[in-house]
Design a protein around this motif. Structure first.
Motif, PDB file in Angstrom:
ATOM      1  N   ALA A  76       0.869  -1.187   0.000  1.00  0.00           N
ATOM      2  CA  ALA A  76       0.000   0.000   0.000  1.00  0.00           C
ATOM      3  C   ALA A  76       0.904   1.235   0.000  1.00  0.00           C
ATOM      4  N   ILE A  77       1.110   1.812  -1.172  1.00  0.00           N
ATOM      5  CA  ILE A  77       2.055   2.936  -1.254  1.00  0.00           C
ATOM      6  C   ILE A  77       1.390   4.255  -0.874  1.00  0.00           C
ATOM      7  N   TYR A  78       0.065   4.267  -0.839  1.00  0.00           N
ATOM      8  CA  TYR A  78      -0.637   5.512  -0.507  1.00  0.00           C
ATOM      9  C   TYR A  78      -1.236   5.431   0.899  1.00  0.00           C
ATOM     10  N   THR A  79      -1.121   6.526   1.634  1.00  0.00           N
ATOM     11  CA  THR A  79      -1.712   6.603   2.980  1.00  0.00           C
ATOM     12  C   THR A  79      -2.176   8.036   3.171  1.00  0.00           C
ATOM     13  N   ILE A 100       4.445   6.839  -1.347  1.00  0.00           N
ATOM     14  CA  ILE A 100       5.839   6.389  -1.296  1.00  0.00           C
ATOM     15  C   ILE A 100       6.183   5.753  -2.638  1.00  0.00           C
ATOM     16  N   ASN A 101       7.291   6.197  -3.216  1.00  0.00           N
ATOM     17  CA  ASN A 101       7.689   5.681  -4.540  1.00  0.00           C
ATOM     18  C   ASN A 101       7.988   4.183  -4.435  1.00  0.00           C
ATOM     19  N   PRO A 102       7.258   3.348  -5.149  1.00  0.00           N
ATOM     20  CA  PRO A 102       7.482   1.900  -5.012  1.00  0.00           C
ATOM     21  C   PRO A 102       8.693   1.414  -5.797  1.00  0.00           C
ATOM     22  N   TYR A 103       9.177   2.225  -6.709  1.00  0.00           N
ATOM     23  CA  TYR A 103      10.284   1.827  -7.595  1.00  0.00           C
ATOM     24  C   TYR A 103      10.002   0.496  -8.258  1.00  0.00           C
ATOM     25  N   GLN A 104       8.767   0.206  -8.469  1.00  0.00           N
ATOM     26  CA  GLN A 104       8.411  -0.970  -9.249  1.00  0.00           C
ATOM     27  C   GLN A 104       6.996  -0.759  -9.760  1.00  0.00           C
ATOM     28  N   SER A 129      13.688  15.125  -5.037  1.00  0.00           N
ATOM     29  CA  SER A 129      13.925  14.580  -6.372  1.00  0.00           C
ATOM     30  C   SER A 129      13.823  13.056  -6.362  1.00  0.00           C
ATOM     31  N   GLY A 130      13.069  12.521  -7.296  1.00  0.00           N
ATOM     32  CA  GLY A 130      12.917  11.069  -7.392  1.00  0.00           C
ATOM     33  C   GLY A 130      11.791  10.524  -6.535  1.00  0.00           C
ATOM     34  N   ALA A 131      11.058  11.405  -5.864  1.00  0.00           N
ATOM     35  CA  ALA A 131      10.020  10.918  -4.953  1.00  0.00           C
ATOM     36  C   ALA A 131       8.761  10.468  -5.681  1.00  0.00           C
ATOM     37  N   GLY A 132       8.619  10.899  -6.923  1.00  0.00           N
ATOM     38  CA  GLY A 132       7.445  10.462  -7.682  1.00  0.00           C
ATOM     39  C   GLY A 132       6.456  11.575  -7.976  1.00  0.00           C
ATOM     40  N   LYS A 133       6.888  12.829  -7.924  1.00  0.00           N
ATOM     41  CA  LYS A 133       5.968  13.943  -8.172  1.00  0.00           C
ATOM     42  C   LYS A 133       5.445  13.913  -9.608  1.00  0.00           C
ATOM     43  N   THR A 134       6.395  13.744 -10.544  1.00  0.00           N
ATOM     44  CA  THR A 134       5.991  13.802 -11.938  1.00  0.00           C
ATOM     45  C   THR A 134       5.072  12.623 -12.262  1.00  0.00           C
ATOM     46  N   GLU A 135       5.400  11.443 -11.718  1.00  0.00           N
ATOM     47  CA  GLU A 135       4.532  10.280 -11.949  1.00  0.00           C
ATOM     48  C   GLU A 135       3.141  10.563 -11.389  1.00  0.00           C
ATOM     49  N   SER A 136       3.099  11.134 -10.190  1.00  0.00           N
ATOM     50  CA  SER A 136       1.795  11.414  -9.578  1.00  0.00           C
ATOM     51  C   SER A 136       1.030  12.427 -10.416  1.00  0.00           C
ATOM     52  N   GLY A 188      14.726   2.429 -18.320  1.00  0.00           N
ATOM     53  CA  GLY A 188      16.079   2.688 -17.855  1.00  0.00           C
ATOM     54  C   GLY A 188      16.184   2.578 -16.349  1.00  0.00           C
ATOM     55  N   HIS A 189      15.076   2.757 -15.709  1.00  0.00           N
ATOM     56  CA  HIS A 189      15.040   2.665 -14.266  1.00  0.00           C
ATOM     57  C   HIS A 189      14.864   1.231 -13.855  1.00  0.00           C
ATOM     58  N   THR A 190      14.711   1.044 -12.580  1.00  0.00           N
ATOM     59  CA  THR A 190      14.432  -0.303 -12.103  1.00  0.00           C
ATOM     60  C   THR A 190      13.009  -0.708 -12.472  1.00  0.00           C
ATOM     61  N   VAL A 191      12.212   0.259 -12.852  1.00  0.00           N
ATOM     62  CA  VAL A 191      10.799  -0.029 -13.045  1.00  0.00           C
ATOM     63  C   VAL A 191      10.292   0.546 -14.348  1.00  0.00           C
ATOM     64  N   SER A 192       9.160   0.095 -14.740  1.00  0.00           N
ATOM     65  CA  SER A 192       8.534   0.675 -15.912  1.00  0.00           C
ATOM     66  C   SER A 192       7.041   0.690 -15.718  1.00  0.00           C
ATOM     67  N   PRO A 193       6.569   1.670 -14.896  1.00  0.00           N
ATOM     68  CA  PRO A 193       5.169   1.651 -14.537  1.00  0.00           C
ATOM     69  C   PRO A 193       4.235   1.665 -15.733  1.00  0.00           C
ATOM     70  N   SER A 194       4.597   2.389 -16.754  1.00  0.00           N
ATOM     71  CA  SER A 194       3.654   2.503 -17.849  1.00  0.00           C
ATOM     72  C   SER A 194       3.568   1.229 -18.659  1.00  0.00           C
ATOM     73  N   ASN A 242      16.608   9.231 -13.213  1.00  0.00           N
ATOM     74  CA  ASN A 242      16.966   9.211 -14.637  1.00  0.00           C
ATOM     75  C   ASN A 242      16.147  10.180 -15.473  1.00  0.00           C
ATOM     76  N   ASN A 243      15.035  10.581 -14.929  1.00  0.00           N
ATOM     77  CA  ASN A 243      14.157  11.476 -15.682  1.00  0.00           C
ATOM     78  C   ASN A 243      13.695  12.599 -14.763  1.00  0.00           C
ATOM     79  N   SER A 244      14.676  13.361 -14.286  1.00  0.00           N
ATOM     80  CA  SER A 244      14.381  14.349 -13.255  1.00  0.00           C
ATOM     81  C   SER A 244      13.904  15.661 -13.877  1.00  0.00           C
ATOM     82  N   SER A 245      12.771  16.160 -13.381  1.00  0.00           N
ATOM     83  CA  SER A 245      12.280  17.458 -13.889  1.00  0.00           C
ATOM     84  C   SER A 245      13.162  18.538 -13.295  1.00  0.00           C
ATOM     85  N   ARG A 246      13.735  19.356 -14.133  1.00  0.00           N
ATOM     86  CA  ARG A 246      14.609  20.421 -13.651  1.00  0.00           C
ATOM     87  C   ARG A 246      13.862  21.761 -13.637  1.00  0.00           C
ATOM     88  N   PHE A 247      12.585  21.708 -13.429  1.00  0.00           N
ATOM     89  CA  PHE A 247      11.767  22.918 -13.311  1.00  0.00           C
ATOM     90  C   PHE A 247      10.487  22.535 -12.566  1.00  0.00           C
TER      91      PHE A 247
HETATM   92  N1  LIG Z   1       3.688   5.394  -8.604  1.00  0.00           N
HETATM   93  C1  LIG Z   1       4.803   4.902  -9.144  1.00  0.00           C
HETATM   94  N2  LIG Z   1       4.835   3.646  -9.614  1.00  0.00           N
HETATM   95  C2  LIG Z   1       5.957   3.141 -10.139  1.00  0.00           C
HETATM   96  N3  LIG Z   1       7.127   3.815 -10.250  1.00  0.00           N
HETATM   97  C3  LIG Z   1       7.160   5.077  -9.803  1.00  0.00           C
HETATM   98  C4  LIG Z   1       6.013   5.694  -9.229  1.00  0.00           C
HETATM   99  N4  LIG Z   1       6.353   6.947  -8.869  1.00  0.00           N
HETATM  100  C5  LIG Z   1       7.656   7.097  -9.215  1.00  0.00           C
HETATM  101  N5  LIG Z   1       8.133   5.988  -9.784  1.00  0.00           N
HETATM  102  C6  LIG Z   1       9.515   5.759 -10.289  1.00  0.00           C
HETATM  103  O1  LIG Z   1      10.376   6.735  -9.741  1.00  0.00           O
HETATM  104  C7  LIG Z   1      10.977   7.513 -10.777  1.00  0.00           C
HETATM  105  C8  LIG Z   1      11.099   8.941 -10.334  1.00  0.00           C
HETATM  106  O2  LIG Z   1       9.818   9.515 -10.247  1.00  0.00           O
HETATM  107  P1  LIG Z   1       9.518  11.001 -10.714  1.00  0.00           P
HETATM  108  O3  LIG Z   1      10.281  11.344 -11.923  1.00  0.00           O
HETATM  109  O4  LIG Z   1       8.046  11.160 -10.722  1.00  0.00           O
HETATM  110  O5  LIG Z   1      10.151  11.776  -9.468  1.00  0.00           O
HETATM  111  P2  LIG Z   1      10.092  13.329  -9.186  1.00  0.00           P
HETATM  112  O6  LIG Z   1       9.680  13.494  -7.762  1.00  0.00           O
HETATM  113  O7  LIG Z   1       9.273  14.014 -10.202  1.00  0.00           O
HETATM  114  O8  LIG Z   1      11.619  13.692  -9.314  1.00  0.00           O
HETATM  115  P3  LIG Z   1      12.279  15.037  -9.849  1.00  0.00           P
HETATM  116  O9  LIG Z   1      12.001  16.093  -8.840  1.00  0.00           O
HETATM  117  O10 LIG Z   1      13.719  14.669  -9.925  1.00  0.00           O
HETATM  118  O11 LIG Z   1      11.667  15.282 -11.169  1.00  0.00           O
HETATM  119  C9  LIG Z   1      10.080   7.337 -11.993  1.00  0.00           C
HETATM  120  O12 LIG Z   1      10.784   7.470 -13.180  1.00  0.00           O
HETATM  121  C10 LIG Z   1       9.573   5.923 -11.801  1.00  0.00           C
HETATM  122  O13 LIG Z   1      10.551   5.015 -12.266  1.00  0.00           O
END
Ligand SMILES: Nc1ncnc2c1ncn2[C@@H]1O[C@H](COP(=O)(O)OP(=O)(O)OP(=O)(O)O)[C@@H](O)[C@H]1O
Length: 902
Positions: free
Chosen positions: A105-108, A117-121, A172-179, A224-230, A271-276
């Motif tokens: 359960a990654i959401y609370t 919480i970023n599951p990295y999978q 950075s890397g917490a999953g903001k862009t994915e969310s 490229g990451h450990t995961v490929s959610p899409s 690997n795909n960090s938003s720089r803005f």
């Molecule tokens: N809900 C999710 N399910 C699976 N993988 C995820 C999820 N959220 C994040 N990730 C993994 O973590 C990586 C980093 O997430 P993301 O780019 O959203 O971080 P961020 O907080 O936007 O970082 P930054 O500030 O560097 O842009 C994603 O590329 C993806 O591999």
């Protein structure tokens, strides 16, 4: 094979056993350097210390009592909302998150926050079926999810006709862009459901030209990451949903890959960090269909274009163009490969598992979908190519230390691409003309100055082109209408504390301080409303104002100025340096007074002892800032000779990027350096839009963002990185705790504790706790409020820890836990007694049975014995033969039965 699921009764039994075990001891969380907190129970207390026996290992520790945190009973394990915990302490919060994360359960929820919480999978959490599961459902009808937040925003927007915002922060890397993508995916899906055949803006590109790359994109980046959610069910679902999406929805989704190509980069953390930062507003027509979208952006890390750490890359687009540009590369004079370009060959060139060529096709497809014409696309790539060429311009020094360009061909390429005359460009870089008094003079630059000038040019070109790109996307997606309402999603970097914190960190932390204050204020208002609704009298701290002194310290302007205004002032002072700026700050605040007036932020400011810098007490932590290079960073200077040359470019696009400089008058040579706009005097620098400092621009942008947010109903999402190695399933507790502190979750909890965070409707309170007050409430009907009043009186609760409203009873944090404990103990006693009676009854029955059997056995034995004695006696044989003729032989005899006749 999956493990068999324990039956519900087995689970209940286990829970009861756990509860019983829990009740026996005084369980606490003990702080631990490595694991954050460890479980244990207090063996004994002596003065201010407690002797704790650790649950794992059983060793003893002596710990000050104040450092111990009470543990919540096991029934609170994995609660969906942290606010439901009765002991609201850091340890319990992080333990709950850990337990939930461990079970997938990654959401609370945490009160108003959703913690993700970023599951990295890849988890199967984002399919069409899950979208449907959250459609038209209340928050408590489903497990916590980002879709539930999007649904809430959508419903509120529809019901209250009010704009909504979803604020997503995290490091950075917490999953903001994915969310952010998930929110947009959900909104696009449900808006499409409202209008299945809906497809506005048919103008731009027909769907037949849609690229094959999926939504929201970047499959290979995730690969490229450990995961490929899409690529999991989530991604697959996008593909199925995509078939149904209208063109506008697709364009909105396809804006993302474009922004990612130009605004994202590979960093050590992501690997795909938003720089803005970005604020994406999706507007909806009154009928619920998507009417348009708009993107605002903040704080682009443009310095990445020229420099970055060796292990990182520049913005993706550079590598994509080099990998997939083909014939376009020739037009842009880009021969060779990445290794031939100074701005690319000094750091990492590839990202594992990412195919830049594939990404290039995705980018081109997305640009087509969004509707950028081939000419507009070529403009963008021309700037990218020009930057690469500028990076290759060689500068050397003469003996007199004057800068020269030994090979003009490189500059020629740049000028060809930018549409400017080579001679003017070279002069502007090497020997810019400035006004000294009434005379024009040419000032020779040193090699270092010329290189810095070129670097500044690249940064400005990239930033301006990025801005123009976003404007074009907005033009394609924007359909303003007075009747539409919007849901805005803010994806912005969270609070940052590094070993060395620079100007960039101050700006991002200042932004987060404002956002946290916005949250605090919102929470205050909500609580206030609820208390008012319930008619509760109370004295409450307005925690919406808590952070104001820190904010004033940074942003104040006017008679009392803040750090940023002070920096602006220093930027236009002759001979000012970073040191004079720092000393000025110390002079103003360290002494506690400013012009005899005490600055509101004095208590939040401290000078550093050894380095050139200062410390600010933010809500999240004390942060030490180093002020090296702040003046330059704030001025963001580009000499006006160059800007005027660019503004006069024969290329329409380049000229438009620098249009604001077109009529800028030349600046006099000042002590700060030739042609620097900030030497031009305070008045002019402040007046012209083009001359604004970074601080001024950021303050303005932030203030506009805050104004927008204040006019919305906000929803808050906090993203968390579970570990630093991008490993699925691993939680580094100290790391998580740090983030909870920084992202305001713990601050939110602190505030909750000031009020009455636990509340129950009267009926529920009575149902659950009436057992503690037997006989107090008479049979039959009784008003809920009166019943509660009687109950709390009997329970002897102090008036300060509860409040009775009109439909609910409110408690301070921890009170319900105590009631729960009392209830558990009572129930334990009642059930123990019940068990004892039941056991006595069954034991007695058993005993009776045993006794009866013993009597029966003795009877049988006696009969057998008598029969054995009589069997051979003739009279008995006769008797039995005769007797049966008249009377059947009795089966048994009693102990007083017949005896052998003598
Ligand atoms: N809900 C999710 N399910 C699976 N993988 C995820 C999820 N959220 C994040 N990730 C993994 O973590 C990586 C980093 O997430 P993301 O780019 O959203 O971080 P961020 O907080 O936007 O970082 P930054 O500030 O560097 O842009 C994603 O590329 C993806 O591999």
């Amino acid at each position: 094979m999956p493990a068999p699921r324990p039956s519900e009764s087995a689970e209940a039994a286990r829970a009861a056993a756990q509860q019983a075990e829990f009740n026996e001891k005084k369980w606490v969380w003990v702080p631990d350097d490595k694991d954050g907190y460890l479980a244990g129970w207090v063996n004994k207390e002596e003065g201010d210390f407690g002797e704790v026996i650790m649950a794992a290992g059983g060793d003893f520790r002596t710990v000050p009592l104040y450092a111990l945190s009470k543990m919540n009973p096991p029934k609170f394990d994995r609660v969906e909302d942290i606010a439901d915990l009765t002991f609201l302490n850091e340890a319990s919060v992080v333990n709950n998150l850990r337990l939930r994360f461990g079970s997938g359960a990654i959401y609370t929820y945490s009160g108003l926050f959703l913690v993700a919480i970023n599951p990295y999978q890849s988890l199967p959490l984002y399919s069409d079926a899950i979208v449907q599961q959250y459609r038209n459902k209340r928050r408590d009808e489903n497990p916590p999810h980002i879709f539930a937040v999007a649904e809430r925003a959508w419903v509120n927007m529809g019901e209250e006709r009010e704009n909504q915002s979803i604020l997503i922060t995290g490091e950075s890397g917490a999953g903001k862009t994915e969310s952010t993508k998930k929110v947009i995916q959900y909104l696009a899906a449900i808006a499409t459901d409202v209008h299945p055949s809906h497809s506005r803006s048919p103008t731009i590109v027909s769907s037949a030209t849609m690229p094959n790359t999926g939504l929201p994109r970047s499959d290979s980046f995730r690969r490229g990451h450990t995961v490929s959610p899409s690529m999991s069910s989530g991604g697959g679902s996008h593909l199925t949903a995509r078939g149904r999406l209208g063109l506008l929805e697709r364009q909105i989704l396809q804006a993302n890959p474009i922004l990612e190509a130009f605004g994202n980069a590979q960093t050590q953390r992501n690997n795909n960090s938003s720089r803005f930062g970005k604020f994406v507003r999706i507007t909806f027509a009154p009928d619920g269909s998507i009417a348009g979208a708009n993107i605002d952006w903040y704080l682009l890390e443009k310095s990445r274009v020229i420099v970055r750490s060796e292990a990182e890359r520049s913005f993706h687009v550079f590598y994509q163009l080099m990998a997939g540009g083909g014939a376009l590369k020739e037009n842009l004079l880009l021969g060779g490969g990445i290794e031939d370009y100074e701005y690319l060959n000094k750091s990492r060139r590839e990202v594992d598992g990412v195919d830049d060529k594939e990404e290039w096709s995705a980018l081109k497809g997305a640009l087509d979908t969004v509707g950028l014409t081939p000419a507009e696309q070529s403009d963008l790539f021309r700037i990218v190519a020009a930057i690469l060429h500028i990076g290759n311009i060689a500068i050397t020094s003469t003996r007199a230390d004057d800068a020269v360009m030994p090979d003009p061909s490189q500059a020629e390429r740049v000028c060809h691409l930018l549409g400017i005359p080579v001679a003017e460009f070279t002069r502007a870089v090497l020997r810019p003309r400035t006004l000294a008094g009434r005379e024009w003079v040419s000032q020779a630059r040193t090699k270092q100055q010329a290189l810095e000038e070129l670097g500044a040019l690249c940064k400005m070109l990239y930033e301006k082109s990025f801005g123009a790109l976003v404007d074009k996307i907005n033009l394609a997606l924007d359909r303003p209408s007075s009747k539409s309402t919007f849901i805005g999603v803010l994806d912005i970097a969270g609070f940052e504390i590094f070993e060395i914190n620079a100007y960039e960190q101050l700006l991002i932390n200042y932004t987060n301080e404002k956002l946290q204050q916005f949250f605090n204020h919102h929470m205050f208002v909500l609580e206030q409303e609820e208390y008012a609704r319930e008619g509760i009298k109370w004295e409450y701290v307005n925690f919406g104002l808590d952070l104001q002194p820190t904010i004033d310290l940074i942003e104040a302007s006017g008679s009392i100025i803040g750090i940023l205004s002070c920096l602006d002032e220093e930027c236009i002072m002759p001979r000012a340096t970073d040191l004079t700026f720092t000393n000025k700050l110390h002079g103003m605040w360290a002494a506690g007074q400013e012009n005899g007036v005490r600055h509101p932020g004095c208590d939040k400011y401290e000078p550093t002892r050894f380095d050139q810098g200062f410390i600010i007490q933010h809500y999240a932590a004390r942060v030490e800032y180093r002020t090296d290079g702040w003046l330059e960073k704030n001025k963001d200077p580009l000499n006006d000779n160059l800007t005027r040359v660019l503004a006069a470019s024969s290329d329409r696009y380049v000229a438009s990027l620098f249009a604001e400089y077109a009529d800028a008058p030349p600046t006099p040579a000042g002590p700060g350096g030739a042609g620097n706009m900030f030497t031009a005097g305070k008045k002019r620098a402040m007046k012209k839009g083009a001359f604004r400092t970074v601080a001024q621009r950021h303050k303005e942008q932030l203030s506009s963002l805050m104004t927008q947010l204040q006019a919305t109903q906000p929803h808050f999402v906090r993203c968390i990185v579970p570990n630093s190695n991008k490993k699925p399933g691993r939680v580094d507790i100290p790391l998580v705790l740090d983030q909870l502190r920084c992202n305001g979750v713990l601050e939110g909890i602190r505030i909750a504790r000031l009020g009455y965070p636990n509340r129950l409707p009267f009926v529920e309170f009575r149902q659950r706790y009436e057992v503690l007050t037997p006989g107090i409430i008479p049979r039959g009907y009784m008003d809920g409020r009166e019943a509660c009043r009687r109950m709390v009186k009997t329970l002897e609760l102090d008036e300060a820890i509860f409040k009775i409203g009109t439909s609910k009873i409110f408690f301070k944090a921890g009170v319900l836990a105590e009631l729960e404990e009392r209830r558990d103990m009572l129930l334990f006693e009642i059930f123990s007694r019940l068990q004892a009676v039941a056991r006595m009854w069954t034991a007695r029955r058993q005993m009776k049975k045993v006794l009866n059997r013993a009597v029966a056995i003795r009877t049988i034995q006696r009969n057998a014995r008598v029969y054995g004695e009589l069997r051979e006696w003739p009279w008995w044989q006769l008797y039995t033969k005769v007797f049966v003729l008249y009377w059947p032989l009795p089966a048994t005899t009693t102990s007083s039965g017949r005896k052998k006749p003598s």
